[in-house]
Design a protein around this motif. Structure first.
Motif, PDB file in Angstrom:
ATOM      1  N   THR A  44      98.488  -9.707  45.780  1.00 28.79           N
ATOM      2  CA  THR A  44      97.164  -9.387  46.311  1.00 28.79           C
ATOM      3  C   THR A  44      96.411  -8.554  45.282  1.00 28.79           C
ATOM      4  N   VAL A  45      95.123  -8.878  45.106  1.00 29.03           N
ATOM      5  CA  VAL A  45      94.270  -8.172  44.156  1.00 29.03           C
ATOM      6  C   VAL A  45      93.427  -7.148  44.917  1.00 29.03           C
ATOM      7  N   TYR A  46      93.335  -5.954  44.353  1.00 26.02           N
ATOM      8  CA  TYR A  46      92.533  -4.862  44.901  1.00 26.02           C
ATOM      9  C   TYR A  46      91.518  -4.435  43.849  1.00 26.02           C
ATOM     10  N   ALA A  47      90.375  -3.911  44.290  1.00 26.56           N
ATOM     11  CA  ALA A  47      89.361  -3.374  43.378  1.00 26.56           C
ATOM     12  C   ALA A  47      88.848  -2.062  43.935  1.00 26.56           C
ATOM     13  N   GLY A  48      88.568  -1.118  43.046  1.00 28.21           N
ATOM     14  CA  GLY A  48      88.016   0.170  43.450  1.00 28.21           C
ATOM     15  C   GLY A  48      86.904   0.571  42.510  1.00 28.21           C
ATOM     16  N   ALA A  49      85.909   1.255  43.063  1.00 33.95           N
ATOM     17  CA  ALA A  49      84.786   1.723  42.248  1.00 33.95           C
ATOM     18  C   ALA A  49      84.212   2.987  42.860  1.00 33.95           C
ATOM     19  N   VAL A  50      83.518   3.763  42.019  1.00 37.80           N
ATOM     20  CA  VAL A  50      82.900   5.005  42.468  1.00 37.80           C
ATOM     21  C   VAL A  50      81.512   5.135  41.849  1.00 37.80           C
ATOM     22  N   ALA A  51      80.589   5.669  42.635  1.00 42.70           N
ATOM     23  CA  ALA A  51      79.225   5.998  42.208  1.00 42.70           C
ATOM     24  C   ALA A  51      78.898   7.350  42.840  1.00 42.70           C
ATOM     25  N   PRO A  52      77.806   7.997  42.450  1.00 44.72           N
ATOM     26  CA  PRO A  52      77.514   9.323  42.999  1.00 44.72           C
ATOM     27  C   PRO A  52      77.380   9.361  44.529  1.00 44.72           C
ATOM     28  N   THR A  53      76.925   8.267  45.122  1.00 46.70           N
ATOM     29  CA  THR A  53      76.694   8.268  46.569  1.00 46.70           C
ATOM     30  C   THR A  53      77.662   7.392  47.355  1.00 46.70           C
ATOM     31  N   TYR A  54      78.616   6.730  46.688  1.00 46.53           N
ATOM     32  CA  TYR A  54      79.412   5.722  47.378  1.00 46.53           C
ATOM     33  C   TYR A  54      80.698   5.450  46.603  1.00 46.53           C
ATOM     34  N   ALA A  55      81.783   5.249  47.331  1.00 43.98           N
ATOM     35  CA  ALA A  55      83.031   4.799  46.714  1.00 43.98           C
ATOM     36  C   ALA A  55      83.665   3.771  47.637  1.00 43.98           C
ATOM     37  N   VAL A  56      84.408   2.831  47.049  1.00 48.34           N
ATOM     38  CA  VAL A  56      84.987   1.751  47.840  1.00 48.34           C
ATOM     39  C   VAL A  56      86.298   1.283  47.226  1.00 48.34           C
ATOM     40  N   THR A  57      87.215   0.866  48.084  1.00 51.68           N
ATOM     41  CA  THR A  57      88.406   0.128  47.687  1.00 51.68           C
ATOM     42  C   THR A  57      88.403  -1.150  48.512  1.00 51.68           C
ATOM     43  N   ILE A  58      88.567  -2.283  47.846  1.00 51.82           N
ATOM     44  CA  ILE A  58      88.517  -3.580  48.517  1.00 51.82           C
ATOM     45  C   ILE A  58      89.822  -4.328  48.297  1.00 51.82           C
ATOM     46  N   LYS A  59      90.337  -4.901  49.357  1.00 51.23           N
ATOM     47  CA  LYS A  59      91.528  -5.749  49.290  1.00 51.23           C
ATOM     48  C   LYS A  59      91.062  -7.198  49.338  1.00 51.23           C
ATOM     49  N   GLN A  60      91.379  -7.941  48.295  1.00 46.07           N
ATOM     50  CA  GLN A  60      90.988  -9.349  48.244  1.00 46.07           C
ATOM     51  C   GLN A  60      91.849 -10.166  49.203  1.00 46.07           C
ATOM     52  N   ASN A  61      91.305 -11.227  49.730  1.00 47.25           N
ATOM     53  CA  ASN A  61      92.002 -12.069  50.701  1.00 47.25           C
ATOM     54  C   ASN A  61      92.874 -13.103  49.978  1.00 47.25           C
ATOM     55  N   ASN A 109     102.112   4.249  50.590  1.00 45.30           N
ATOM     56  CA  ASN A 109     103.005   4.833  49.584  1.00 45.30           C
ATOM     57  C   ASN A 109     102.897   4.167  48.215  1.00 45.30           C
ATOM     58  N   CYS A 110     101.818   3.456  47.965  1.00 45.63           N
ATOM     59  CA  CYS A 110     101.635   2.733  46.695  1.00 45.63           C
ATOM     60  C   CYS A 110     101.116   3.643  45.585  1.00 45.63           C
ATOM     61  N   THR A 111     101.104   3.094  44.386  1.00 42.81           N
ATOM     62  CA  THR A 111     100.555   3.771  43.220  1.00 42.81           C
ATOM     63  C   THR A 111      99.099   4.134  43.462  1.00 42.81           C
ATOM     64  N   VAL A 112      98.698   5.330  43.038  1.00 44.87           N
ATOM     65  CA  VAL A 112      97.316   5.797  43.166  1.00 44.87           C
ATOM     66  C   VAL A 112      96.604   5.545  41.839  1.00 44.87           C
ATOM     67  N   TYR A 113      95.421   4.931  41.927  1.00 45.10           N
ATOM     68  CA  TYR A 113      94.578   4.676  40.755  1.00 45.10           C
ATOM     69  C   TYR A 113      93.318   5.520  40.878  1.00 45.10           C
ATOM     70  N   SER A 114      92.944   6.198  39.793  1.00 45.79           N
ATOM     71  CA  SER A 114      91.795   7.106  39.819  1.00 45.79           C
ATOM     72  C   SER A 114      90.607   6.536  39.064  1.00 45.79           C
ATOM     73  N   THR A 115      89.425   6.792  39.604  1.00 44.55           N
ATOM     74  CA  THR A 115      88.169   6.456  38.935  1.00 44.55           C
ATOM     75  C   THR A 115      87.313   7.710  38.952  1.00 44.55           C
ATOM     76  N   GLU A 116      86.418   7.844  37.981  1.00 41.13           N
ATOM     77  CA  GLU A 116      85.558   9.019  37.948  1.00 41.13           C
ATOM     78  C   GLU A 116      84.240   8.711  37.262  1.00 41.13           C
ATOM     79  N   LEU A 117      83.273   9.574  37.527  1.00 41.41           N
ATOM     80  CA  LEU A 117      81.970   9.484  36.873  1.00 41.41           C
ATOM     81  C   LEU A 117      81.976  10.434  35.691  1.00 41.41           C
ATOM     82  N   ARG A 118      81.408   9.983  34.605  1.00 39.75           N
ATOM     83  CA  ARG A 118      81.364  10.805  33.407  1.00 39.75           C
ATOM     84  C   ARG A 118      79.928  11.254  33.183  1.00 39.75           C
ATOM     85  N   GLU A 119      79.738  12.532  32.992  1.00 40.13           N
ATOM     86  CA  GLU A 119      78.405  13.054  32.727  1.00 40.13           C
ATOM     87  C   GLU A 119      78.109  12.999  31.243  1.00 40.13           C
ATOM     88  N   LEU A 120      76.896  12.571  30.926  1.00 40.21           N
ATOM     89  CA  LEU A 120      76.455  12.488  29.541  1.00 40.21           C
ATOM     90  C   LEU A 120      75.445  13.599  29.272  1.00 40.21           C
TER      91      LEU A 120
END
Length: 121
Positions: A44-61, A109-120
């Motif tokens: 199964t494929v999963y995707a995660g993303a983060v923005a200043p106002t929203y974050a999501v993790t999606i499980k593909q079907n 109990n799965c592996t944790v994957y981190s995403t972050e916003l980088r300030e310029l």
């Protein structure tokens, strides 16, 4: 003035879900600072993303994983939220735009994957 470096959030997640590559046990397919896509060993494929106002993790079907999409976020001034999960999509919002990081996983109990916003500067 500092600006947050983010990609177009919806397009990023959509692109992740439209492309897949063959991979073995818990493999990262693509990764950026504010997004990630991985395949668990049950295909199964999963995707995660983060923005200043929203974050999501999606499980593909696809695949045979029984695990949910899991997510928690770190917001300026408030720290980490608790984990939220759903069978297909976990999301958290911050109308004030205070999200700085997110963590994603494909089961409790799965592996944790981190995403972050980088300030310029």
């Amino acid at each position: 003035m500092r600006k947050r470096a983010i990609t177009v959030f919806g397009a990023t997640v959509a692109a992740f879900l439209l492309t897949t590559t063959a991979a073995s046990a818990d493999s990262i397919i693509t990764a950026g600072e504010n997004n990630i896509k991985w395949r668990r060993d049950c295909d199964t494929v999963y995707a995660g993303a983060v923005a200043p106002t929203y974050a999501v993790t999606i499980k593909q079907n696809n695949g045979s994983c029984a695990g949910h999409a899991w997510l928690r976020v770190h917001a300026s001034g408030t720290g980490w939220t608790g984990w939220v999960h759903d069978s297909t999509e976990a999301e958290l919002k911050s109308p004030a735009g205070r999200i700085t990081r997110a963590q994603h996983k494909g089961c409790e109990n799965c592996t944790v994957y981190s995403t972050e916003l980088r300030e310029l500067d």
